[in-house]
Write an enzyme that holds these catalytic residues in place. Structure first.
Site, PDB file in Angstrom:
ATOM      1  N   ILE A  52       0.850  -1.192   0.000  1.00 20.85           N
ATOM      2  CA  ILE A  52       0.000   0.000   0.000  1.00 20.85           C
ATOM      3  C   ILE A  52       0.885   1.241   0.000  1.00 20.85           C
ATOM      4  O   ILE A  52       1.587   1.517   0.965  1.00 20.85           O
ATOM      5  CB  ILE A  52      -0.959   0.006   1.206  1.00 20.85           C
ATOM      6  CG1 ILE A  52      -1.884  -1.209   1.148  1.00 20.85           C
ATOM      7  CG2 ILE A  52      -1.783   1.292   1.231  1.00 20.85           C
ATOM      8  CD1 ILE A  52      -2.789  -1.365   2.354  1.00 20.85           C
ATOM      9  N   HIS A  53       0.841   1.975  -1.101  1.00 20.42           N
ATOM     10  CA  HIS A  53       1.625   3.200  -1.276  1.00 20.42           C
ATOM     11  C   HIS A  53       0.810   4.131  -2.171  1.00 20.42           C
ATOM     12  O   HIS A  53      -0.351   3.857  -2.469  1.00 20.42           O
ATOM     13  CB  HIS A  53       3.002   2.890  -1.872  1.00 20.42           C
ATOM     14  CG  HIS A  53       2.938   2.209  -3.198  1.00 20.42           C
ATOM     15  ND1 HIS A  53       2.914   2.900  -4.386  1.00 20.42           N
ATOM     16  CD2 HIS A  53       2.861   0.898  -3.523  1.00 20.42           C
ATOM     17  CE1 HIS A  53       2.829   2.031  -5.388  1.00 20.42           C
ATOM     18  NE2 HIS A  53       2.796   0.819  -4.891  1.00 20.42           N
ATOM     19  N   GLY A  54       1.381   5.205  -2.624  1.00 18.54           N
ATOM     20  CA  GLY A  54       0.644   6.223  -3.372  1.00 18.54           C
ATOM     21  C   GLY A  54      -0.167   5.703  -4.536  1.00 18.54           C
ATOM     22  O   GLY A  54      -1.363   5.977  -4.641  1.00 18.54           O
TER      23      GLY A  54
END
Length: 163
Positions: free
Chosen positions: A13-15
């Protein structure tokens, strides 16, 4: 369980996942399938905090993911599976979870990996797992960001690795 998206992205989970892929998935829940993350309390806490608003996140290992998939309690849940590697995807599929398409995002370079694109580097174990998934009929769609063209990762693998 309704699988709306399955993606390998070793950053999890990142940008890009929060702003693009989670919306693209139209899922209610992200299920991260990773033995390493499942056993790492700090990383689990951080990933749960990074979850996009309005979505739930669960972090499980492969046996738990298979059990949850087969639990009638979750039959109407729309899920977005996130993985760090193709071996766990293969184990999930071999465990009876039907994946039609696997989206491949970033798999970062480190020692012992061969770079096949600017964002994807693989070990021989990864290559073997991708080939096996292809043999099982899973469409392998290399698309790091949504605006990238769809590419069959097996073609990239064949260009780089011996068969």
């Amino acid at each position: 369980m309704i699988i709306t998206l399955a993606r390998i992205d070793d950053r999890l989970i990142h940008g890009q996942v929060t702003t693009v892929w989670s919306k693209e998935s139209h899922a209610d829940r992200i299920i991260i399938v990773s033995k390493d993350v499942f056993q790492d309390t700090i990383r689990k806490t951080l990933l749960k905090q990074a979850c996009p608003p309005g979505m739930k996140v669960n972090i499980v290992d492969v046996p738990k993911a298979i059990a949850v998939f087969n639990n009638p309690k979750y039959k109407d849940d729309k899920v977005f599976y996130l993985f760090t590697n193709p071996s766990e995807v293969l184990a999930l599929v071999q465990g009876g979870v039907p994946l039609e398409t696997l989206n491949i995002g970033g798999m970062q370079y480190s020692e012992g990996r061969t770079q096949i694109t600017k964002s994807v580097s693989l070990t021989q174990v990864d290559v073997d797992a991708f080939r096996h998934l292809g043999q099982l009929g899973v469409k392998l769609d290399l698309q790091v960001v949504k605006t990238d063209p769809h590419t069959d990762i097996l073609k990239k693998i064949d260009e780089t690795f011996d068969k």
